[in-house]
Design a protein around this motif. Structure first.
Motif, PDB file in Angstrom:
ATOM      1  N   SER A 188       0.833  -1.206   0.000  1.00 20.80           N
ATOM      2  CA  SER A 188       0.000   0.000   0.000  1.00 20.80           C
ATOM      3  C   SER A 188       0.867   1.255   0.000  1.00 20.80           C
ATOM      4  O   SER A 188       0.575   2.233  -0.701  1.00 20.80           O
ATOM      5  N   ASP A 189       1.944   1.230   0.789  1.00 18.29           N
ATOM      6  CA  ASP A 189       2.842   2.380   0.849  1.00 18.29           C
ATOM      7  C   ASP A 189       3.538   2.592  -0.494  1.00 18.29           C
ATOM      8  O   ASP A 189       3.632   3.724  -0.991  1.00 18.29           O
ATOM      9  N   LEU A 209       1.069   4.003  -2.918  1.00 22.91           N
ATOM     10  CA  LEU A 209       0.789   5.412  -2.647  1.00 22.91           C
ATOM     11  C   LEU A 209       1.927   6.292  -3.146  1.00 22.91           C
ATOM     12  O   LEU A 209       1.693   7.358  -3.735  1.00 22.91           O
ATOM     13  N   GLN A 210       3.177   5.841  -2.921  1.00 25.03           N
ATOM     14  CA  GLN A 210       4.313   6.607  -3.421  1.00 25.03           C
ATOM     15  C   GLN A 210       4.308   6.656  -4.945  1.00 25.03           C
ATOM     16  O   GLN A 210       4.603   7.695  -5.551  1.00 25.03           O
ATOM     17  N   ARG A 253       1.767   9.193  -6.072  1.00 26.49           N
ATOM     18  CA  ARG A 253       2.242  10.574  -5.935  1.00 26.49           C
ATOM     19  C   ARG A 253       3.318  10.906  -6.968  1.00 26.49           C
ATOM     20  O   ARG A 253       3.371  12.024  -7.503  1.00 26.49           O
ATOM     21  N   THR A 272       0.756   1.625  -9.363  1.00 22.32           N
ATOM     22  CA  THR A 272      -0.355   2.097  -8.528  1.00 22.32           C
ATOM     23  C   THR A 272      -1.543   1.142  -8.598  1.00 22.32           C
ATOM     24  O   THR A 272      -2.131   0.781  -7.577  1.00 22.32           O
ATOM     25  N   TYR A 321      -3.478  -0.881  -5.795  1.00 21.30           N
ATOM     26  CA  TYR A 321      -4.866  -0.464  -5.575  1.00 21.30           C
ATOM     27  C   TYR A 321      -5.691  -0.769  -6.831  1.00 21.30           C
ATOM     28  O   TYR A 321      -5.974   0.131  -7.637  1.00 21.30           O
ATOM     29  N   GLU A 336      -5.854   9.620  -4.780  1.00 17.44           N
ATOM     30  CA  GLU A 336      -4.930   9.722  -3.646  1.00 17.44           C
ATOM     31  C   GLU A 336      -5.672   9.640  -2.319  1.00 17.44           C
ATOM     32  O   GLU A 336      -5.195   9.012  -1.366  1.00 17.44           O
ATOM     33  N   ALA A 373      -6.408   6.038  -1.763  1.00 21.69           N
ATOM     34  CA  ALA A 373      -5.196   5.291  -1.460  1.00 21.69           C
ATOM     35  C   ALA A 373      -4.720   5.553  -0.029  1.00 21.69           C
ATOM     36  O   ALA A 373      -4.292   4.633   0.679  1.00 21.69           O
ATOM     37  N   VAL A 374      -4.794   6.804   0.388  1.00 20.91           N
ATOM     38  CA  VAL A 374      -4.383   7.135   1.762  1.00 20.91           C
ATOM     39  C   VAL A 374      -5.283   6.418   2.772  1.00 20.91           C
ATOM     40  O   VAL A 374      -4.803   5.882   3.786  1.00 20.91           O
ATOM     41  N   TYR A 384      -4.268   2.796   2.842  1.00 21.49           N
ATOM     42  CA  TYR A 384      -2.963   2.632   3.492  1.00 21.49           C
ATOM     43  C   TYR A 384      -3.091   2.780   5.006  1.00 21.49           C
ATOM     44  O   TYR A 384      -2.549   1.963   5.763  1.00 21.49           O
TER      45      TYR A 384
END
Length: 573
Positions: A36-37, A40-41, A44, A164, A168, A302, A305-306, A309
């Motif tokens: 997940s991290d 997310l990165q 971004r 990504t 997700y 985002e 996703a946050v 996460y």
């Protein structure tokens, strides 16, 4: 074996089993947190990359203004170009910093920055010349150098988007729609750049310019429809739909009408009423609605996703706390059984032994029961079931990722591989050719006058034509050949064990099969025969990819178009 020794062995075995199960569950959950991290990165970084591509694309507007300027140069136009370049440099620097330690994706971004520097030198060199010396070919080349910047960034965007979506899968629609919006902004910018030579020279379009303008407008319309289709299926879609409606009104409404006016002028007497700077001032702001839609989609992705996460982290913390609590409970249970079962039994044994020896029995401490064993069994079963559930979820997730990967390589309309799927299959054939050298041939064909079918009979009829052509190709091509929809009305056929002459004959069969199709319009009347123009080539022995072959096939295809269409042209390496 004494009872206490047996109990120590059993409690050790149970403790190791529970610890192993707990570690397994925590490892699986930690992997989910890590994925997940990373996702997310990647999201971004994907967002930063699209912004950098946008800034590089926006730089073309002021550059076109400077290329159409007189001498001495307008300080205002020079300042706008300087500011646009500063924004593009800052965006590219930010992306490179975000991709630090990832050479596979950072290197293309560095190449894009270098390409941008070369493109700027070409623009500055042309702008320093008198307007009468700025030839159309040189203007096209300068603008083309700026286009290459985006070409360097596109594979990185695809890679980050894939990363990504792997983390997700539920964000696939958001990410795909955002990527389409970014592509739409780039194509819209390229469309505007096509007007620079004609407006600068106050002349009509060349045939090549007119063809490229129509091609870009067709691709823009296609992307607009794809974005509309994607935004309909996004769950939290209210803001996205509003942004999409604004884009339709601003770009596909106002900007499209403005472009129609300029196309009419460029196709007529060439007496444009705007210069390049005025063209950019009228056209470029209307593209902001596309960026607004892209940013809305990415913000929505985002946010989701946050949330996922943070949810994964909370679940890991709960599992860790639950595991620690379980271990403490086990220790308490062991102590309780030892004090209430084992110790009383030993006391009884000591009393009985003392009685058999005729000694005075010690005081017997009687325990209060042993129902805590059932609690321990239930706790262990809970941990086992949690591990099985986690494995099942992981398996379902992997299946979903595989399904999404297959869908991303397939054209939804014809069922054929799309451009991305074709490149993957072609790479597989090229790798196989290293082990078993066989001749490979490539045919590219384009349906003649397909735009007229869409314009006169509607896109449903056009879709039916594309599906019919795909069915003919699947029927006439050999097993093992790769048939793909390259984009719009363009198709590709990659043929193994096939010489140039054999490929030409196969292309003739396909051409005849297509021309033999019969279609009916929405009014019930039959359409005129559908024909196709073919360009055929073979891959050279030193070709490591299909790009060179694609270029030759494309050149042969345009030769077929120039030869009157509905024919096959070949080109040797």
């Amino acid at each position: 074996m004494r009872l206490r020794s047996l109990f120590v062995g059993l409690q050790t075995l149970i403790g190791v089993l529970i610890a192993a199960l707990l570690i397994q569950v925590l490892l699986v959950q930690w992997q989910q947190v890590t994925r997940s991290d990373e996702g997310l990165q990647a999201l971004r970084q994907f967002k930063l990359l699209l912004v950098s591509a946008e800034m590089a694309s926006r730089e073309r507007g002021p550059a076109n203004g400077v290329l159409g300027d007189q001498l001495p140069a307008d300080p205002g136009k020079q300042e706008r170009l300087k500011q646009a370049r500063a924004r593009a440099d800052a965006a590219l620097a930010q992306v490179q910093q975000a991709l630090e330690g990832q050479p596979l994706v950072r290197t293309p971004v560095q190449q894009a920055a270098s390409q941008l520097s070369r493109a700027r030198k070409a623009v500055d060199a042309l702008a320093a010349q008198a307007p009468t010396r700025r030839e159309a070919g040189a203007l096209h080349d300068a603008v083309g150098e700026m286009f290459k910047v985006i070409d360097h960034l596109e594979p990185v965007a695809l890679k980050l988007a894939d990363l990504t979506v792997q983390a997700y899968p539920e964000l696939a629609d958001d990410i795909t729609a955002a990527r389409h919006a970014a592509d739409l902004r780039e194509l819209a910018g390229r469309l505007g750049s096509q007007f620079t030579p004609a407006i600068t020279a106050r002349r009509v379009f060349t045939p090549a310019e007119r063809l490229e303008i129509e091609r870009l407008r067709g691709r823009i319309d296609e992307l607009g429809k794809l974005i509309d289709l994607r935004t309909r299926y996004i769950e939290t879609h209210a803001a996205c739909i509003n942004a999409a409606q604004t884009m339709q009104a601003d770009y596909f409404g106002d900007a499209a009408r403005f472009i129609d006016e300029q196309v009419a002028t460029g196709s007529g007497d060439g007496a444009f009423k705007v210069d390049t700077a005025q063209f950019a001032a009228r056209y470029v702001p209307r593209m902001d609605a596309i960026i607004s839609l892209r940013d809305t989609l990415l913000a929505d992705a985002e946010r989701s996703a946050v949330e996922k996460y943070e949810g994964a982290r909370r679940q890991f913390a709960l599992l860790a706390a639950g595991g620690l609590l379980t271990l403490l409970l086990l220790a308490g249970t062991v102590w309780l059984i030892n004090s209430r079962v084992v110790s009383p039994l030993l006391s009884v044994t000591n009393v009985i032994s003392a009685l058999t020896r005729g000694e005075w029995p010690p005081v017997l401490n009687v325990g209060s029961g042993f129902h805590e064993v059932a609690e321990l069994q239930r706790s262990t079963d809970v941990l086992r079931q949690m591990s099985l559930d986690r494995q099942q979820l992981e398996q379902e997730r992997q299946q979903l990722i595989e399904q999404l990967r297959d869908q991303s390589n397939t054209d939804f309309l014809t069922g054929l591989p799309n451009r991305r799927g074709f490149y993957a299959l072609a790479e597989h054939h090229l790798i196989s050719r290293l082990r078993d050298p066989v001749p490979l041939a490539l045919a590219m064909f384009d349906l003649d006058h397909f735009k007229q079918i869409n314009d006169q009979h509607g896109h449903d009829t056009g879709d039916a034509v594309l599906q019919g052509v795909a069915e003919v190709c699947a029927k006439l091509c050999r097993r093992g050949d790769v048939v793909a929809r390259y984009g719009g009305e363009e198709f590709l056929v990659l043929m193994r064990q096939c010489s140039l002459e054999d490929a030409r004959e196969q292309a003739q069969r396909l051409r005849q099969g297509i021309s033999g199709l019969a279609f009916t319009g929405t009014d019930g009347k039959p359409l005129r025969p559908v024909t196709a123009s073919f360009g055929v080539t073979v891959l050279a022995d030193d070709d490591t990819d299909v790009q060179a072959a694609l270029a030759r096939a494309d050149a042969a295809l345009y030769g077929a178009k120039r030869a009157g269409r509905d024919c096959v042209m070949t080109m040797v390496p």
